[in-house]
Write a protein that holds these residues in place. Structure first.
Motif, PDB file in Angstrom:
ATOM      1  N   MET A  25      29.765  -9.923 -13.147  1.00 14.74           N
ATOM      2  CA  MET A  25      30.116  -8.695 -13.857  1.00 14.74           C
ATOM      3  C   MET A  25      29.098  -7.572 -13.659  1.00 14.74           C
ATOM      4  O   MET A  25      29.382  -6.413 -13.967  1.00 14.74           O
ATOM      5  CB  MET A  25      30.283  -8.986 -15.360  1.00 14.74           C
ATOM      6  N   ASN A  26      27.930  -7.900 -13.149  1.00 14.51           N
ATOM      7  CA  ASN A  26      26.969  -6.823 -12.876  1.00 14.51           C
ATOM      8  C   ASN A  26      27.459  -5.896 -11.766  1.00 14.51           C
ATOM      9  O   ASN A  26      26.968  -4.784 -11.619  1.00 14.51           O
ATOM     10  CB  ASN A  26      25.603  -7.400 -12.512  1.00 14.51           C
ATOM     11  N   GLY A  27      28.415  -6.414 -10.970  1.00 12.63           N
ATOM     12  CA  GLY A  27      29.022  -5.556  -9.952  1.00 12.63           C
ATOM     13  C   GLY A  27      29.657  -4.331 -10.581  1.00 12.63           C
ATOM     14  O   GLY A  27      29.659  -3.243  -9.997  1.00 12.63           O
ATOM     15  N   LEU A  28      30.166  -4.507 -11.789  1.00  5.34           N
ATOM     16  CA  LEU A  28      30.811  -3.405 -12.498  1.00  5.34           C
ATOM     17  C   LEU A  28      29.790  -2.320 -12.856  1.00  5.34           C
ATOM     18  O   LEU A  28      30.068  -1.125 -12.775  1.00  5.34           O
ATOM     19  CB  LEU A  28      31.476  -3.937 -13.771  1.00  5.34           C
ATOM     20  N   SER A  29      28.629  -2.799 -13.235  1.00  7.34           N
ATOM     21  CA  SER A  29      27.542  -1.874 -13.575  1.00  7.34           C
ATOM     22  C   SER A  29      27.149  -1.042 -12.346  1.00  7.34           C
ATOM     23  O   SER A  29      26.923   0.163 -12.446  1.00  7.34           O
ATOM     24  CB  SER A  29      26.346  -2.690 -14.089  1.00  7.34           C
ATOM     25  N   VAL A  30      27.116  -1.710 -11.201  1.00  6.95           N
ATOM     26  CA  VAL A  30      26.755  -1.005  -9.965  1.00  6.95           C
ATOM     27  C   VAL A  30      27.851   0.010  -9.599  1.00  6.95           C
ATOM     28  O   VAL A  30      27.560   1.153  -9.219  1.00  6.95           O
ATOM     29  CB  VAL A  30      26.526  -2.007  -8.808  1.00  6.95           C
ATOM     30  N   MET A  61      37.328   1.279 -15.381  1.00  8.47           N
ATOM     31  CA  MET A  61      36.354   0.176 -15.340  1.00  8.47           C
ATOM     32  C   MET A  61      37.018  -1.126 -15.802  1.00  8.47           C
ATOM     33  O   MET A  61      36.766  -2.196 -15.236  1.00  8.47           O
ATOM     34  CB  MET A  61      35.138   0.489 -16.218  1.00  8.47           C
ATOM     35  N   LEU A  62      37.863  -1.009 -16.808  1.00  6.65           N
ATOM     36  CA  LEU A  62      38.590  -2.203 -17.283  1.00  6.65           C
ATOM     37  C   LEU A  62      39.490  -2.760 -16.191  1.00  6.65           C
ATOM     38  O   LEU A  62      39.520  -3.975 -15.944  1.00  6.65           O
ATOM     39  CB  LEU A  62      39.453  -1.840 -18.506  1.00  6.65           C
ATOM     40  N   LEU A  63      40.217  -1.847 -15.543  1.00  2.00           N
ATOM     41  CA  LEU A  63      41.146  -2.278 -14.494  1.00  2.00           C
ATOM     42  C   LEU A  63      40.413  -2.887 -13.306  1.00  2.00           C
ATOM     43  O   LEU A  63      40.866  -3.864 -12.709  1.00  2.00           O
ATOM     44  CB  LEU A  63      42.009  -1.091 -14.035  1.00  2.00           C
ATOM     45  N   TYR A  67      41.325  -6.546 -12.167  1.00  2.00           N
ATOM     46  CA  TYR A  67      42.007  -6.780 -10.889  1.00  2.00           C
ATOM     47  C   TYR A  67      41.037  -6.789  -9.702  1.00  2.00           C
ATOM     48  O   TYR A  67      41.397  -6.420  -8.592  1.00  2.00           O
ATOM     49  CB  TYR A  67      43.091  -5.719 -10.667  1.00  2.00           C
ATOM     50  N   ALA A  68      39.835  -7.203  -9.979  1.00  2.27           N
ATOM     51  CA  ALA A  68      38.817  -7.209  -8.910  1.00  2.27           C
ATOM     52  C   ALA A  68      39.243  -8.057  -7.727  1.00  2.27           C
ATOM     53  O   ALA A  68      38.918  -7.747  -6.573  1.00  2.27           O
ATOM     54  CB  ALA A  68      37.500  -7.724  -9.478  1.00  2.27           C
ATOM     55  N   ASN A  69      40.000  -9.118  -8.001  1.00  2.00           N
ATOM     56  CA  ASN A  69      40.387 -10.018  -6.904  1.00  2.00           C
ATOM     57  C   ASN A  69      41.371  -9.368  -5.934  1.00  2.00           C
ATOM     58  O   ASN A  69      41.631  -9.895  -4.856  1.00  2.00           O
ATOM     59  CB  ASN A  69      40.965 -11.322  -7.475  1.00  2.00           C
TER      60      ASN A  69
ATOM     61  N   ALA B  25      31.241  -1.181 -22.878  1.00  2.00           N
ATOM     62  CA  ALA B  25      31.046  -1.939 -24.126  1.00  2.00           C
ATOM     63  C   ALA B  25      31.973  -3.151 -24.214  1.00  2.00           C
ATOM     64  O   ALA B  25      31.656  -4.148 -24.874  1.00  2.00           O
ATOM     65  CB  ALA B  25      31.273  -1.028 -25.326  1.00  2.00           C
ATOM     66  N   ALA B  26      33.112  -3.045 -23.512  1.00  2.00           N
ATOM     67  CA  ALA B  26      34.073  -4.155 -23.561  1.00  2.00           C
ATOM     68  C   ALA B  26      33.593  -5.361 -22.753  1.00  2.00           C
ATOM     69  O   ALA B  26      34.246  -6.412 -22.762  1.00  2.00           O
ATOM     70  CB  ALA B  26      35.416  -3.680 -23.033  1.00  2.00           C
ATOM     71  N   PHE B  27      32.493  -5.186 -22.058  1.00  2.00           N
ATOM     72  CA  PHE B  27      31.983  -6.289 -21.213  1.00  2.00           C
ATOM     73  C   PHE B  27      30.583  -6.672 -21.660  1.00  2.00           C
ATOM     74  O   PHE B  27      29.595  -6.231 -21.074  1.00  2.00           O
ATOM     75  CB  PHE B  27      31.956  -5.860 -19.742  1.00  2.00           C
ATOM     76  N   PRO B  28      30.496  -7.471 -22.695  1.00  2.00           N
ATOM     77  CA  PRO B  28      29.167  -7.824 -23.202  1.00  2.00           C
ATOM     78  C   PRO B  28      28.315  -8.527 -22.162  1.00  2.00           C
ATOM     79  O   PRO B  28      27.097  -8.386 -22.143  1.00  2.00           O
ATOM     80  CB  PRO B  28      29.465  -8.745 -24.385  1.00  2.00           C
ATOM     81  N   GLU B  29      28.983  -9.237 -21.256  1.00  2.00           N
ATOM     82  CA  GLU B  29      28.191  -9.933 -20.236  1.00  2.00           C
ATOM     83  C   GLU B  29      27.503  -8.939 -19.314  1.00  2.00           C
ATOM     84  O   GLU B  29      26.433  -9.206 -18.785  1.00  2.00           O
ATOM     85  CB  GLU B  29      29.037 -10.935 -19.445  1.00  2.00           C
ATOM     86  N   VAL B  30      28.130  -7.762 -19.124  1.00  2.00           N
ATOM     87  CA  VAL B  30      27.484  -6.727 -18.315  1.00  2.00           C
ATOM     88  C   VAL B  30      26.350  -6.115 -19.121  1.00  2.00           C
ATOM     89  O   VAL B  30      25.228  -6.000 -18.659  1.00  2.00           O
ATOM     90  CB  VAL B  30      28.485  -5.611 -17.921  1.00  2.00           C
ATOM     91  N   SER B  31      26.684  -5.789 -20.365  1.00  2.00           N
ATOM     92  CA  SER B  31      25.675  -5.145 -21.211  1.00  2.00           C
ATOM     93  C   SER B  31      24.437  -6.009 -21.345  1.00  2.00           C
ATOM     94  O   SER B  31      23.324  -5.527 -21.370  1.00  2.00           O
ATOM     95  CB  SER B  31      26.252  -4.881 -22.603  1.00  2.00           C
ATOM     96  N   ALA B  32      24.685  -7.323 -21.447  1.00  2.00           N
ATOM     97  CA  ALA B  32      23.551  -8.222 -21.649  1.00  2.00           C
ATOM     98  C   ALA B  32      22.651  -8.272 -20.429  1.00  2.00           C
ATOM     99  O   ALA B  32      21.434  -8.325 -20.545  1.00  2.00           O
ATOM    100  CB  ALA B  32      24.050  -9.616 -21.979  1.00  2.00           C
ATOM    101  N   GLU B  33      23.268  -8.219 -19.261  1.00  2.00           N
ATOM    102  CA  GLU B  33      22.461  -8.399 -18.052  1.00  2.00           C
ATOM    103  C   GLU B  33      22.126  -7.080 -17.371  1.00  2.00           C
ATOM    104  O   GLU B  33      21.239  -7.032 -16.533  1.00  2.00           O
ATOM    105  CB  GLU B  33      23.215  -9.282 -17.052  1.00  2.00           C
ATOM    106  N   ALA B  34      22.867  -6.033 -17.736  1.00  2.00           N
ATOM    107  CA  ALA B  34      22.623  -4.759 -17.060  1.00  2.00           C
ATOM    108  C   ALA B  34      21.245  -4.229 -17.410  1.00  2.00           C
ATOM    109  O   ALA B  34      20.645  -4.616 -18.406  1.00  2.00           O
ATOM    110  CB  ALA B  34      23.677  -3.736 -17.476  1.00  2.00           C
ATOM    111  N   GLU B  35      20.795  -3.320 -16.540  1.00  2.00           N
ATOM    112  CA  GLU B  35      19.496  -2.730 -16.791  1.00  2.00           C
ATOM    113  C   GLU B  35      19.574  -1.878 -18.041  1.00  2.00           C
ATOM    114  O   GLU B  35      20.657  -1.489 -18.465  1.00  2.00           O
ATOM    115  CB  GLU B  35      19.101  -1.894 -15.578  1.00  2.00           C
ATOM    116  N   GLU B  36      18.423  -1.581 -18.593  1.00  2.00           N
ATOM    117  CA  GLU B  36      18.408  -0.882 -19.877  1.00  2.00           C
ATOM    118  C   GLU B  36      19.106   0.470 -19.777  1.00  2.00           C
ATOM    119  O   GLU B  36      19.021   1.143 -18.757  1.00  2.00           O
ATOM    120  CB  GLU B  36      16.964  -0.700 -20.368  1.00  2.00           C
ATOM    121  N   PRO B  37      19.837   0.860 -20.835  1.00  2.00           N
ATOM    122  CA  PRO B  37      20.524   2.144 -20.792  1.00  2.00           C
ATOM    123  C   PRO B  37      19.537   3.304 -20.796  1.00  2.00           C
ATOM    124  O   PRO B  37      18.406   3.159 -21.248  1.00  2.00           O
ATOM    125  CB  PRO B  37      21.352   2.145 -22.081  1.00  2.00           C
TER     126      PRO B  37
END
Lengths: 176, 493
Positions: A25-30, A61-63, A67-69, B25-37
């Motif tokens: 899921m960090n890919g989403l952050s990137v 971002m949700l989509l 649907y990342a696959n 915010a809907a992705f807590p797993e991202v928030s938890a691991e993402a770099e600090e805001p």
């Protein structure tokens, strides 16, 4: 945008989307870091205000996560993300238009005070909804005419013609 | 037309991108691991205790290098980011791995919304004398494109609106053939000048003319001779002259235009050569100074008393009496560095201050005693005294990292003293007293020949209060004359 930069961004985005499709899921952050601005601005040119554009950004971002696959490695991540952005923005616009009177349809909608500069509003107001998308996706988002054509489900030559027509319209507007 | 539309559409970029944590915010797993805001720090005006203030000032002047926090995240992306930094000569010093990656993404995506990006880009551009040309407020993107992306060598901003000079080298078969200087106006090329057998190292615009300095070459080999061209507004060579020094390999680091003269600062391994020439290229004076020429190039020089204040990378140096050294004390010979106010704003510490002659009012001395030491006489006119005062006093604004004390930017205003700092409406205002008139006491009391005190209560030194306004990132965004006038205070209360 400098073509080398664009390629560099797209390369990173391709990797991020692949990571995302494999559950990272960090890919989403990137993706947010790389394309967040692009999504927000392109969405604005369709929905006409930043409050709605932010909603589009969140939905995109949700989509992307959901649907990342569907994304295939090595494709154009930019076109992929822009396609989702456009569809999401149009859906939102349709929802909003359903709540407007017939007279208001076709105008650049505005929901609140979160608007772009007068110059941007003036530019967008000169164009039809389709022309706005063609011009923005090609000039601002950096998509090719072929990619724009695929997105709008028209031929590449039609996309280019419409683009040239929009440019002429704007030229006339600015010269006058 | 396409460019115009592109420019207009890019105005959309000025709208702030929502915080990532909010959108994801809907992705807590991202928030938890993402770099600090990225948090927008709340501006706080804080008066520091004298001890702490002095410590800050010392820290700023000592230029302590900041450590880099190592975070083991995505080594590959980090390496790419570091390659990028290297490619564009950006300094990664003082940034964490996480920040480096964010800056990298911010630049390549052309978002320019991450607060540290400005700091990274400004790292090579610190030090502005406000009365010349401050950093253009057109924005970070422009700064990036003008300062780093145009891959045609270095560039120098002109006093003319929208004008920059760029320069580059023509190399073939490992030998230098020529240099080129390009004048740009509003992003359009005005002219390009080719200078054969010449290695361009610095340019300095003066009005619509430009000084170009570097090393003279012959047959692709350096001659170790400094050559200076003066080009006119049409790029024609007004004159060029060669200057021979005692340095083994002089490299022109900086050119300072001052009072009708051009001062060249050239350096070899261990010495600096300071050569002053006039507008016709005639030799005026020169001197040598001991100088440790390691690390960064000098990016800014301002005149300070008999010597010069220099910014070398992130180090503040002073050239005085033939030595260039780090500024390590608050008192240096005949000069004192007085901090008059400090404030913390947007995560940075701002120090307002002044460089003044080291005169002890407590010992009954004043500016005229100082004048006497310098010129062997006590009497001078108000006009001369005003000019002397202006020459000796300089207002400084130091912008420092609060943790490391590392100086990040500084501004100077000659003939003035820095006063209060105020934060309001997310902007910082720096009050500066610009000295307009230093009344000579003999013109007030005809028979008085002693006691020319400059200090509170005497009312002889009048200054106009100006305000300089800075953005949260330390960019000068405005200035105004308040219309107020104040007297000189020996040391602000």
């Amino acid at each position: 945008m400098n073509i080398l930069w664009q390629a560099r961004i797209d390369k990173q985005a391709d990797k991020a989307l692949c990571d995302l499709s494999q559950g990272d899921m960090n890919g989403l952050s990137v993706i947010y870091d790389l394309y967040g601005r692009l999504i927000l601005s392109v969405a604005y040119t369709i929905v006409g205000n930043f409050a709605d554009a932010e909603d589009v950004l969140q939905d995109v971002m949700l989509l992307l996560a959901r649907y990342a696959n569907l994304y295939k490695a090595g494709n154009s991540p930019r076109a992929y993300v822009m396609s989702i952005t456009r569809n999401t923005a149009i859906n939102l616009l349709k929802k909003r238009k359903n709540n407007l009177s017939t007279d208001e349809i076709g105008e650049v909608p505005s929901r609140d005070g979160k608007l772009a500069s007068v110059e941007v509003q003036d530019l967008l107001a000169q164009l039809t909804e389709e022309e706005r998308q063609i011009v923005t996706l090609h000039i601002y988002a950096g998509l090719s005419h072929r990619q724009v054509a695929e997105m709008l489900e028209i031929s590449p030559s039609a996309a280019e013609k419409k683009y040239q027509r929009a440019l002429k319209k704007l030229k006339k507007h600015y010269e006058s | 037309m396409k460019k115009k539309i592109d420019n207009i559409l890019h105005q959309l970029d000025s709208y702030p991108l929502p915080e990532k944590t909010k959108i994801l915010a809907a992705f807590p797993e991202v928030s938890a691991e993402a770099e600090e805001p990225i948090k927008a720090p709340i501006p706080v005006r804080r008066r520091l205790s004298p001890a702490k203030l002095a410590a800050f000032a010392m820290a700023a002047l000592l230029i302590v290098g900041g450590g880099i926090t190592v975070a083991a995240m995505e080594a590959k992306e980090y390496n790419e980011a570091m390659d990028f930094f290297e490619e564009y000569n950006l300094s990664a010093e003082g940034f964490s791995r996480s920040e480096i990656k964010k800056i990298y993404r911010d630049i390549v995506s052309e978002s320019f919304t991450y607060e540290k990006t400005e700091e990274a880009l400004a790292s090579g551009l610190v030090g502005y004398e406000i009365q010349s040309k401050p950093l253009d407020s057109d924005g970070l993107k422009r700064l990036w494109q003008m300062g780093y992306v145009w891959n045609i060598g270095d560039q120098q901003q002109s006093g003319e609106e929208g004008v920059q000079y760029h320069y580059s080298l023509g190399m073939t078969a490992e030998k230098l053939q020529f240099s080129e200087v390009v004048k740009m106006k509003n992003d359009q090329r005005v002219w390009k000048k080719r200078l054969d057998d010449f290695y361009v190292q610095e340019v300095r615009p003066v009005g619509d003319h430009v000084f170009v300095a570097g090393e003279a070459y012959q047959n692709g080999e350096g001659t170790r001779t400094v050559r200076v061209y003066l080009l006119d507004s049409d790029s024609d060579v007004v004159w060029f002259k060669d200057y021979k020094s005692n340095l083994s390999v002089p490299v022109v680091n900086y050119m300072l235009y001052q009072k009708g003269n051009c001062i060249l600062f050239s350096a070899s391994n261990d010495r600096m050569w300071i050569l002053t020439i006039d507008m016709n290229g005639n030799y005026v004076s020169d001197r040598y100074a001991r100088y440790d020429n390691t690390g960064a190039k000098i990016t800014k020089v301002v005149s300070l008393g008999d010597g010069y204040l220099m910014l070398k990378g992130n180090q503040l140096m002073q050239e005085k009496n033939g030595t260039v050294q780090k500024m390590a004390t608050l008192q240096n010979g005949n000069e004192q560095y007085q901090i008059t106010d400090s404030v913390e704003f947007n995560g940075l510490v701002y120090l307002s201050g002044r460089v003044v002659p080291n005169i002890s009012i407590a010992d009954g001395k004043d500016i005229l005693d100082y004048y006497e030491e310098r010129f062997g006489q006590t009497l001078c006119s108000t006009e001369e005294l005003t000019q002397f005062f202006k020459d000796q006093y300089t207002a400084v604004l130091l912008i420092c990292d609060p943790n490391s004390g590392r100086l990040q930017q500084f501004y100077t205003i000659p003939g003035a003293t820095g006063s209060n700092l105020t934060v309001k409406d997310n902007k910082l205002t720096w009050d500066v007293n610009r000295y307009a008139k230093v009344q000579h006491i003999c013109e007030t009391y005809k028979d008085v020949r002693i006691g020319y005190l400059v200090g509170a209560g005497f009312g002889l030194v009048q200054a106009d209060v100006w305000q300089y306004v800075f953005s949260p990132y330390g960019q000068l965004v405005g200035e105004k004359d308040t219309g107020r006038s104040v007297e000189y205070e020996d040391y602000p209360s």
